[in-house]
Design a protein around this motif. Structure first.
Motif: not given
Ligand code: NAD
Length: 361
Positions: A148-150, A183-185, A204-207, A262-264, A289-291
């Motif tokens: 779902p991420s993209p 910069i995750g999914n 920014t990212d911790v990774d 992000a949520n909340n 925004a994230n729906s």
């Molecule tokens: P993910 O785990 O793939 O990515 C999160 C990224 O944030 C990771 O790269 C992680 O290293 C980084 N991170 C963690 N702590 C950090 C910090 N303190 N500072 C900087 N970077 C930090 O998760 P995702 O799937 O990309 O989801 C991201 C957010 O979106 C989450 O809050 C999730 O609940 C929300 N969300 C995701 C989806 C989805 O389709 N994946 C849908 C709705 C909401």
């Protein structure tokens, strides 16, 4: 916590605790509201320190799903599952792992469609495949709607464009400076879409590998995790954690807009929503925004099967919905999330009313 008091306060329908001694399954499913349709929400695996903590999380997340699906215009209600345990150990044993998820699948089957599950934090597509061996009440299966991420990122991108349209009268992102946290999914795809529109990115990212990739692919400027809030930018896009808009970060913001995946995002919706408004910062309600992700996954259950074209059409509409909310909030002086909540509640109440009309179904 007093679960019934919480359920009464927020109008929950159901809270189920599932236990299977053989596999060690401890799952909690909360169903907040099913007026619009069956409750849909992911299954989260987490090492909760207590049952109370897990129950509270399930209830809070389920309610969030009701609002998200209601505002997204879906025929779905809100629910969520949390699973208590240490998944790292379970994941190592394929036989136990299959049995665990199939046990959960059998419980879901017994709920007869009131709740549909999906992947969430700590769970994977393969887990959904195991659940699917026992029930059809699961989405996000391989070969269907996929990751779902993209789609979530696309919805965030559309929301960002709507925010710029609201603030500047144009949704052209060329040259706009956008600070992306995480910069995750979701964050990665968001950066990709923004870069395609010639936006300037601060990331920014911790990774560090993820940061390096964004720098190489999108020409982004990297900052350390603690410096993202004070970045000189037009928009801050939180795509990592919740509650990053709080007492410590609000004084640092130089942006005029906050909109992310992000949520909340607001630590305390009212306190920090008000603080942003006083600072003249526009806040895009996060669950709209994230729906995009839930919109996309919902199409797996559409008659005729999954259609990416139909899903993307719905995700484009997030732009219009976001713009409406920002316009109404601006005209009435109300907080954007309050306007969003009210719209979601109005839809639920309107549909609740028509459910009084008799049909055989
Ligand atoms: P993910 O785990 O793939 O990515 C999160 C990224 O944030 C990771 O790269 C992680 O290293 C980084 N991170 C963690 N702590 C950090 C910090 N303190 N500072 C900087 N970077 C930090 O998760 P995702 O799937 O990309 O989801 C991201 C957010 O979106 C989450 O809050 C999730 O609940 C929300 N969300 C995701 C989806 C989805 O389709 N994946 C849908 C709705 C909401």
């Amino acid at each position: 916590m007093d679960a019934f008091a919480y359920m009464e306060k927020y109008g929950f329908e159901q809270l189920c605790l599932f236990h299977d001694k053989g596999t060690g399954l401890k799952a909690i499913t909360a169903i907040h509201n099913t007026v619009l349709g069956p409750a849909l929400g992911g299954s989260r695996f987490w090492n909760y320190s207590s049952t109370d903590e897990a129950v509270e999380d399930a209830l809070r997340l389920a309610r969030g799903m009701t609002y998200k699906s209601a505002l997204a215009g879906l025929a779905l209600g809100g629910g969520k599952t949390v699973i208590i345990g240490d998944y790292a150990t379970l994941r190592k044993d394929p036989i136990k792992r299959e049995a665990f998820w199939r046990a959960f699948g059998r419980y879901l089957e017994g709920m007869n469609g009131r709740y549909i599950t999906a992947e969430d934090v700590g769970t994977s597509t393969q887990d959904m495949v195991y659940i699917h061996m026992e029930t059809d009440y699961v989405v996000g299966l391989p070969g269907r709607s996929g990751d779902p991420s993209p789609y979530t990122a696309r919805g965030v991108f559309n929301s960002i464009r709507a925010c710029f349209k609201h603030v500047h009268g144009s949704d052209d992102l060329a040259g706009k400076v956008i600070a992306v946290q995480g910069i995750g999914n979701v964050g990665y795809y968001l950066c990709k879409y923004l870069h395609e529109c010639n936006a300037t990115l601060i990331v920014t990212d911790v990774d560090s590998e993820r940061v390096e990739r964004a720098v190489a692919e999108f020409g982004a400027k990297a900052v350390s995790p603690g410096d993202i809030y004070a970045a000189q930018c037009d928009l801050y896009a939180p795509c990592a954690l919740g509650a990053t808009v709080n007492d410590e970060t609000i004084p640092q913001f130089k942006c005029k807009i906050i909109c992310g995946g992000a949520n909340n995002v607001l630590k305390d919706a009212q306190i920090h929503g008000n603080a942003l408004q006083s600072k003249g910062i526009i806040y895009a309600p996060d669950y709209l925004a994230n729906s995009g992700g839930v919109i996309n996954v919902s199409y797996e259950r559409a008659e005729g099967g999954y259609s990416e074209e139909a899903s993307l059409r719905d995700i484009e509409y997030i732009y219009t919905r976001m713009l409406d909310i920002l316009t109404i909030a601006n005209a009435s002086g109300r907080l954007t999330y309050e306007v969003a909540d009210e719209m979601a509640e109005q839809r639920i109440e309107a549909i609740r009313a028509v459910k009084g009309i008799y049909t055989r179904k």
